[in-house]
Design an enzyme around this catalytic site. Structure first.
Site, PDB file in Angstrom:
ATOM      1  N   CYS A  90       0.811  -1.219   0.000  1.00 13.81           N
ATOM      2  CA  CYS A  90       0.000   0.000   0.000  1.00 13.81           C
ATOM      3  C   CYS A  90       0.846   1.272   0.000  1.00 13.81           C
ATOM      4  O   CYS A  90       0.525   2.252  -0.674  1.00 13.81           O
ATOM      5  CB  CYS A  90      -0.982   0.004   1.158  1.00 13.81           C
ATOM      6  SG  CYS A  90      -0.252  -0.350   2.767  1.00 13.81           S
ATOM      7  N   ASP A 118      -7.769   5.186  -1.415  1.00 14.30           N
ATOM      8  CA  ASP A 118      -7.348   3.943  -0.755  1.00 14.30           C
ATOM      9  C   ASP A 118      -6.596   3.034  -1.723  1.00 14.30           C
ATOM     10  O   ASP A 118      -7.166   2.538  -2.693  1.00 14.30           O
ATOM     11  CB  ASP A 118      -8.586   3.220  -0.217  1.00 14.30           C
ATOM     12  CG  ASP A 118      -8.240   2.144   0.798  1.00 14.30           C
ATOM     13  OD1 ASP A 118      -7.094   1.658   0.764  1.00 14.30           O
ATOM     14  OD2 ASP A 118      -9.114   1.788   1.603  1.00 14.30           O
ATOM     15  N   HIS A 151      -5.677   0.062  -1.193  1.00 14.83           N
ATOM     16  CA  HIS A 151      -5.954  -1.350  -0.917  1.00 14.83           C
ATOM     17  C   HIS A 151      -7.000  -1.938  -1.869  1.00 14.83           C
ATOM     18  O   HIS A 151      -7.311  -3.132  -1.776  1.00 14.83           O
ATOM     19  CB  HIS A 151      -6.430  -1.511   0.531  1.00 14.83           C
ATOM     20  CG  HIS A 151      -5.449  -1.009   1.539  1.00 14.83           C
ATOM     21  ND1 HIS A 151      -5.496   0.286   2.035  1.00 14.83           N
ATOM     22  CD2 HIS A 151      -4.378  -1.592   2.124  1.00 14.83           C
ATOM     23  CE1 HIS A 151      -4.503   0.460   2.900  1.00 14.83           C
ATOM     24  NE2 HIS A 151      -3.810  -0.656   2.979  1.00 14.83           N
TER      25      HIS A 151
END
Length: 465
Positions: free
Chosen positions: A292, A416, A418
């Site tokens: 990440c 994000d 992820h």
């Protein structure tokens, strides 16, 4: 001397733009499958008396000379308010027929004549690239546009280049090339002629751009007149469009499609500029569970590239690891591993690859992040770069804050990394992968972990043009 001879040749070339040896190929944009490609050829010696041609003539019954510019434009028009690459553009190419007199004399084979020099002589070959940009009414006959706009523009550019070159003919030869720009705040394009002998980072070229910024009232801390900022038309434009349609390009600026933050009376401070969304599993790399921070760094790197601060490619995971090994931060075994990295490592990579400095904010708990909203708002208003937030084993990219200073209520615009799906903007937005997040939502759930410390990496905008 050679200076006088060069000046004479430039003046002769400008005068011959209306001569019988010169023709102008006029072409509309590349045709779509349901539209024909329109083109005509205009001859220079026929353009001396076209200024009084009628406008709005029925071109179906007229010669090429009085065809209006609108005939070259597609039926499905682009946004007429646009003045960038997607504006309607007509390409005009200058053609020179140096065999005209030979063909008139009855010979179809070019002939070479030898004239021995009476004394030792030197040969100077000077290549000049001419490129002008003109605005025209759609109803103006294209021959009038060529005669009254294009030809004077070419002559002016020749004159400017002559002044720039003539003083250096005996020592070195400038390599001049025109570029067109539309910096923010200017309503019409401007053309700058750069000497391509100098790289963009060299002091002489940088000083020239800085003077242009000053004269035009442009900011002195961002690159707006670099060659990578220049307008592109024609084949390059079509190639860029086709690549984006095929899905080969990354998603950009996904935050523009998300709903409001829910902060009452807040002031939004957002990223300034474009970025690309890098996330898990991108480029065929399985980094689920460990990559990440790498993805956040790639998004930050894309911002520097898209704002023209850098021309280097966004580095892969392995290339990021190699940089950290090269600077001595990691052992060689780190290359090819799945080890996490954090804000400190990201700052090392940005410094090494871009020369960009970073500010780091430390907080002891996720509960303390709202206390940094005012400082983050100032960052986005003054620097405008994406921010990396790292806490525990999780990293996010921060694109902005919405902050009510009176009440203290705030929200964080989170991108994000992820996300593991395809580049489907609707799915990303609806799934909350790019969304406003509060430290504690309406149901009492904490987005940031209370028992983890957080580092915030605030990359700084380079002070350069």
């Amino acid at each position: 001397g050679i200076e006088a001879r060069f000046s004479s040749l430039i003046e002769s070339t400008a005068a011959n733009l209306r001569g019988p040896h010169v023709s102008y190929l006029v072409e509309g944009p590349t045709a779509t499958f349901d539209e024909s490609h329109h083109s005509v050829i205009l001859h220079g010696n026929n353009l001396n008396s076209v200024s009084q041609l009628p406008i709005n003539t029925n071109t179906n019954k007229c010669s090429a000379k009085i065809v209006s510019c609108s005939e070259f434009l597609p039926t499905k028009r682009h946004d007429l308010s646009s003045i960038r690459e997607n504006a309607d553009a007509i390409q005009i190419t200058v053609l020179s027929n140096q065999s005209l007199n030979i063909s008139k004399a009855g010979s179809t084979v070019p002939m070479l004549k030898y004239f021995p020099a009476p004394a030792p002589a030197s040969l100077r070959v000077i290549d000049l690239k001419l490129d002008i940009l003109c605005y025209s009414s759609m109803d103006l006959p294209v021959a009038v546009a060529v005669s009254e706009l294009v030809i004077p523009g070419l002559a002016d550019q020749l004159s400017i280049m002559k002044k720039a070159i003539v003083s250096e003919l005996l020592t070195q030869q400038p390599q001049l090339c025109p570029y067109h720009f539309v910096p923010p705040g200017l309503l019409i394009p401007l053309t700058a002629i750069y000497d391509t002998r100098y790289g963009e980072i060299e002091e002489k070229q940088s000083e020239l751009r800085r003077n242009l910024h000053f004269r035009l009232g442009l900011p002195l801390d961002r690159p707006l007149l670099r060659t990578s900022n220049a307008l592109t038309f024609g084949a390059m434009e079509m190639r860029d469009r086709s690549s984006s349609k095929s899905g080969s390009s990354l998603l950009r600026d996904v935050h523009k499609e998300i709903p409001s933050s829910g902060v009452s009376g807040g002031i939004m401070s957002l990223i300034d500029g474009s970025y690309e969304y890098y996330h898990y599993l991108h480029d065929g790399i399985d980094d689920n569970g460990w990559g990440c921070a790498y993805r956040s760094l790639q998004t930050i790197m894309s911002w520097y590239r898209l704002q023209q601060y850098s021309s280097i490619n966004v580095p892969s995971h392995r290339e990021i690891q190699q940089v950290l090994v090269e600077i001595g931060d990691k052992d060689p075994s780190f290359i090819g591993s799945r080890e996490w990295i954090g804000a400190i490592e990201l700052s090392f990579v940005l410094d090494k690859l871009l020369g960009a400095s970073c500010k780091i904010i430390n907080v002891r708990s996720g509960d303390e992040l709202p206390e940094k909203c005012r400082e983050l708002a100032i960052h986005f208003e003054t620097q405008g770069t994406p921010v990396m937030i790292g806490g525990g084993v999780l990293a996010y990219t921060l694109l902005g804050v919405d902050y009510n200073e009176a009440s203290g209520d705030c929200a964080f615009l989170i991108l994000d990394p992820h996300y593991t799906g395809g580049d489907d903007l609707k799915k990303i937005v609806n799934g909350g992968w790019c969304a406003w997040k509060k430290s504690v939502d309406s149901k009492g759930r904490s987005f940031f972990l209370k028992d983890k410390f957080y580092n915030l990496l605030l990359p700084q905008r380079p002070n350069m043009v």
